[in-house]
Motif scaffolding. Sequence first.
Motif, PDB file in Angstrom:
ATOM      1  N   PHE A  97       6.726  20.443  13.805  1.00  0.00           N
ATOM      2  CA  PHE A  97       5.520  19.508  13.281  1.00  0.00           C
ATOM      3  C   PHE A  97       5.592  19.369  11.482  1.00  0.00           C
ATOM      4  O   PHE A  97       6.208  20.669  11.623  1.00  0.00           O
ATOM      5  N   ILE A  98       5.274  18.418  11.379  1.00  0.00           N
ATOM      6  CA  ILE A  98       5.033  18.318   9.486  1.00  0.00           C
ATOM      7  C   ILE A  98       3.784  18.188   9.716  1.00  0.00           C
ATOM      8  O   ILE A  98       2.985  17.707   9.806  1.00  0.00           O
ATOM      9  N   ALA A  99       3.052  19.073   8.282  1.00  0.00           N
ATOM     10  CA  ALA A  99       1.352  19.273   8.145  1.00  0.00           C
ATOM     11  C   ALA A  99       1.127  18.451   6.681  1.00  0.00           C
ATOM     12  O   ALA A  99       1.853  18.873   5.837  1.00  0.00           O
ATOM     13  N   ILE A 100       1.140  17.830   6.632  1.00  0.00           N
ATOM     14  CA  ILE A 100       0.412  16.966   5.792  1.00  0.00           C
ATOM     15  C   ILE A 100      -0.814  17.429   4.495  1.00  0.00           C
ATOM     16  O   ILE A 100      -1.842  17.958   5.245  1.00  0.00           O
ATOM     17  N   ALA A 101      -0.552  18.231   3.764  1.00  0.00           N
ATOM     18  CA  ALA A 101      -1.653  19.199   3.249  1.00  0.00           C
ATOM     19  C   ALA A 101      -2.601  18.160   2.003  1.00  0.00           C
ATOM     20  O   ALA A 101      -2.736  17.124   2.287  1.00  0.00           O
ATOM     21  N   SER A 113      11.500  19.906   1.028  1.00  0.00           N
ATOM     22  CA  SER A 113      11.732  20.788   1.559  1.00  0.00           C
ATOM     23  C   SER A 113      12.264  20.274   2.677  1.00  0.00           C
ATOM     24  O   SER A 113      13.527  21.068   3.548  1.00  0.00           O
ATOM     25  N   ILE A 114      12.546  19.237   2.921  1.00  0.00           N
ATOM     26  CA  ILE A 114      12.767  18.013   4.629  1.00  0.00           C
ATOM     27  C   ILE A 114      14.240  17.062   3.903  1.00  0.00           C
ATOM     28  O   ILE A 114      14.711  16.904   4.354  1.00  0.00           O
ATOM     29  N   GLU A 115      13.942  16.606   2.767  1.00  0.00           N
ATOM     30  CA  GLU A 115      14.878  16.088   1.892  1.00  0.00           C
ATOM     31  C   GLU A 115      14.861  16.217   0.511  1.00  0.00           C
ATOM     32  O   GLU A 115      13.588  15.685  -0.067  1.00  0.00           O
ATOM     33  N   LYS A 116      16.013  16.911   0.704  1.00  0.00           N
ATOM     34  CA  LYS A 116      16.096  16.755  -0.869  1.00  0.00           C
ATOM     35  C   LYS A 116      16.053  15.850  -1.618  1.00  0.00           C
ATOM     36  O   LYS A 116      17.033  14.106  -2.114  1.00  0.00           O
ATOM     37  N   GLY A 117      15.011  15.791  -3.356  1.00  0.00           N
ATOM     38  CA  GLY A 117      14.971  14.987  -4.121  1.00  0.00           C
ATOM     39  C   GLY A 117      14.177  14.076  -3.541  1.00  0.00           C
ATOM     40  O   GLY A 117      13.331  12.733  -4.440  1.00  0.00           O
ATOM     41  N   SER A 118      13.153  13.789  -2.506  1.00  0.00           N
ATOM     42  CA  SER A 118      12.536  13.621  -2.475  1.00  0.00           C
ATOM     43  C   SER A 118      11.223  13.163  -2.715  1.00  0.00           C
ATOM     44  O   SER A 118       9.875  12.759  -2.608  1.00  0.00           O
ATOM     45  N   GLY A 119      11.097  14.698  -3.487  1.00  0.00           N
ATOM     46  CA  GLY A 119       9.328  15.192  -3.881  1.00  0.00           C
ATOM     47  C   GLY A 119       9.191  13.730  -5.224  1.00  0.00           C
ATOM     48  O   GLY A 119       7.911  13.596  -5.556  1.00  0.00           O
ATOM     49  N   ARG A 169      10.361  -1.868   3.927  1.00  0.00           N
ATOM     50  CA  ARG A 169      11.838  -1.753   3.676  1.00  0.00           C
ATOM     51  C   ARG A 169      11.824  -1.417   2.591  1.00  0.00           C
ATOM     52  O   ARG A 169      12.629  -0.608   1.990  1.00  0.00           O
ATOM     53  N   ASP A 170      10.481  -0.850   2.143  1.00  0.00           N
ATOM     54  CA  ASP A 170       9.844  -0.390   0.795  1.00  0.00           C
ATOM     55  C   ASP A 170      10.305   0.839   0.507  1.00  0.00           C
ATOM     56  O   ASP A 170      11.493   1.782   0.097  1.00  0.00           O
ATOM     57  N   VAL A 171       9.564   1.849   1.845  1.00  0.00           N
ATOM     58  CA  VAL A 171       9.702   3.447   2.013  1.00  0.00           C
ATOM     59  C   VAL A 171      11.273   2.850   2.816  1.00  0.00           C
ATOM     60  O   VAL A 171      12.072   3.507   1.724  1.00  0.00           O
ATOM     61  N   ARG A 172      11.737   2.122   2.997  1.00  0.00           N
ATOM     62  CA  ARG A 172      13.557   2.462   4.038  1.00  0.00           C
ATOM     63  C   ARG A 172      13.987   2.686   2.340  1.00  0.00           C
ATOM     64  O   ARG A 172      14.942   3.311   2.374  1.00  0.00           O
ATOM     65  N   LYS A 173      13.731   1.801   1.212  1.00  0.00           N
ATOM     66  CA  LYS A 173      14.808   2.274  -0.240  1.00  0.00           C
ATOM     67  C   LYS A 173      14.768   3.359  -0.699  1.00  0.00           C
ATOM     68  O   LYS A 173      15.508   3.841  -1.298  1.00  0.00           O
ATOM     69  N   LYS A 174      13.741   3.975  -0.083  1.00  0.00           N
ATOM     70  CA  LYS A 174      13.242   5.309  -1.157  1.00  0.00           C
ATOM     71  C   LYS A 174      13.677   6.749  -0.370  1.00  0.00           C
ATOM     72  O   LYS A 174      13.370   7.378  -0.588  1.00  0.00           O
ATOM     73  N   PHE A 175      12.957   6.436   1.269  1.00  0.00           N
ATOM     74  CA  PHE A 175      14.273   7.626   2.209  1.00  0.00           C
ATOM     75  C   PHE A 175      14.964   7.420   2.856  1.00  0.00           C
ATOM     76  O   PHE A 175      14.842   6.864   4.235  1.00  0.00           O
ATOM     77  N   LYS A 176      15.124   8.626   3.454  1.00  0.00           N
ATOM     78  CA  LYS A 176      15.906   8.570   4.355  1.00  0.00           C
ATOM     79  C   LYS A 176      15.617   8.712   5.537  1.00  0.00           C
ATOM     80  O   LYS A 176      15.900   8.428   6.641  1.00  0.00           O
ATOM     81  N   ASN A 177      15.525  10.070   5.420  1.00  0.00           N
ATOM     82  CA  ASN A 177      15.107  10.935   6.378  1.00  0.00           C
ATOM     83  C   ASN A 177      13.432  10.237   7.898  1.00  0.00           C
ATOM     84  O   ASN A 177      12.355   9.258   7.261  1.00  0.00           O
ATOM     85  N   ARG A 179      11.384  10.968  10.015  1.00  0.00           N
ATOM     86  CA  ARG A 179      10.502  11.331  10.434  1.00  0.00           C
ATOM     87  C   ARG A 179       9.391  10.780   8.362  1.00  0.00           C
ATOM     88  O   ARG A 179       8.561  10.826   8.917  1.00  0.00           O
ATOM     89  N   LEU A 180      10.324  11.085   7.575  1.00  0.00           N
ATOM     90  CA  LEU A 180       8.991  11.529   6.661  1.00  0.00           C
ATOM     91  C   LEU A 180       8.758   9.540   6.479  1.00  0.00           C
ATOM     92  O   LEU A 180       7.515   9.773   6.218  1.00  0.00           O
ATOM     93  N   ILE A 181      10.179   8.881   7.218  1.00  0.00           N
ATOM     94  CA  ILE A 181       9.699   7.246   6.479  1.00  0.00           C
ATOM     95  C   ILE A 181       8.857   7.031   7.927  1.00  0.00           C
ATOM     96  O   ILE A 181       7.312   5.843   7.250  1.00  0.00           O
ATOM     97  N   GLN A 182       8.521   7.449   9.234  1.00  0.00           N
ATOM     98  CA  GLN A 182       7.796   7.538   9.534  1.00  0.00           C
ATOM     99  C   GLN A 182       5.804   7.519   9.085  1.00  0.00           C
ATOM    100  O   GLN A 182       5.289   6.981   9.637  1.00  0.00           O
TER     101      GLN A 182
END
Length: 489
Positions: A97-101, A113-119, A169-177, A179-182
């Motif tokens: 799981f991914i815990a959202i702080a 930690s999941i997708e480099k550069g996504s922070g 569309r907007d989220v997918r332009k910025k992120f590739k992973n 799980r992060l997209i969802q």
Amino acid sequence: MKKKITIIGSGFSALSASCYLAKSGHEVSVFEKNASIGGRARQLKKDGFTFDMGPSWYWMPDVFDRFFADFGKKTSDYYELIKLSPAYRVYFGENEFIAIADNLEEIEATFESIEKGSGKVLNKFITEAKSNYDIAIKDLVYRPGVLALELVTVETTKKIGQFFSNISRDVRKKFKNERLIQILEFPVLFLGAKPSDTPSFYSFMNYADFGLGTWHPKTGMFDVVHAMESLARELGVVFHTDSNIEKIIVENKSAKAIIVNGQTIFSDIVLSGADYHHTETLLDIEHRVYSEQYWNSRVFAPSSLLFYVGFNKKIENISHHALFFDVDFYQHAKDIYDAPQWPKDPLFYANFPSLTDKTAAPEGMESGFFLIPLAPGINDTEDLREEYFNKIISRFEVLTQQSIKNNIIFKISFCKNDFVQEYNSYKGNAYGMANTLMQTAFLRPKLKSKKVNNLYFTGQLTVPGPGVPPALISGKLVSDLINKQFLEQ
């Protein structure tokens, strides 16, 4: 000028309106068909367990603060808020799981930690989302949806492109992973539509999530209902439960009275916080603004299959809020919006309030709330409910690595048929009408009837839309329209 105002229903929007109208000096009476107030936010108690029957996420705390401040009050005058840490977990596999702080800095670190550069990308995305939040929630949603020009401001013209793109569309332009997209697409589900059908501007929901955090009233969302009822009573509002509305009486094109349990109640204004479609069926057909064809053509938010479950032990490896995305996110969305059917492999949500609130379950036990989103109007049978409970509980056991089936003391289900029976909900929808581009602001059913004078509406099928904070705002908007009418007379 003091007027006698009758309000149908006692959900958040009706409670909000009752407070504002009573504050303005009107004589306000609320009529609720069920035995207790709160509408879909009623409370269920059984064998020492307590459940919020409806809304369980406390987001946008500033909207609640603004509501109570309008009466010289604070939320803390009525209830205590706890910021959840973690805000929630999202399960993708067995104990995976991914815990959202509870703060953006840690969430950015999780993304990184999941997708480099996504922070850094997330930081920029949330900054833009905050800008949208400041425009939408602090300004636009407090406009009554009367004119299209309400949406045209200096700020919105700068963001015009966001109304013609979409969240997915907007989220997918910025992120590739994936799980992060969802995770980033999840918050707009509160608006009742697929991310691919939700304008990019609605990224303000991501700021509500990551920027403002997830909170919990100390003993549940019913604390808010109780607070609003207490405030309303302080202001002189009178409540009537077990009061089923049978008809709205119209004379000379003006609402004059309601018939409640066979009794005629006269008033100067009738305001409905009940289901909009149902309310119009209380009128003779010539007084209805929206046809059955109109309602059938609208995009509605999902219905839900809910389970309120008492466990005789504490549940492990879980958080207060948990989302289970271990199956195809997009197939389930298609099963709701594109080709309505019971999903073969449903996403589901679980809420364990007794992790935060020790009064929600007897000592050593746990209260669990499970939800499966479903297409509105879907076939609903006891056999299907049982089949899907077994599906999600079996997956829950695998995903959280524990056995719980034999620890169930009781379970109570609530689904489409109950939404219709208990709330007169159109097609058994749970959240109202979706906030798609063509169902936003002035394009939603109006707060004021176009055919019947002195008849008004509030709630999730009108402006500004679905959700608890919008419901509070809807009550304020309709109250302002009612008061404006008297000033113009």
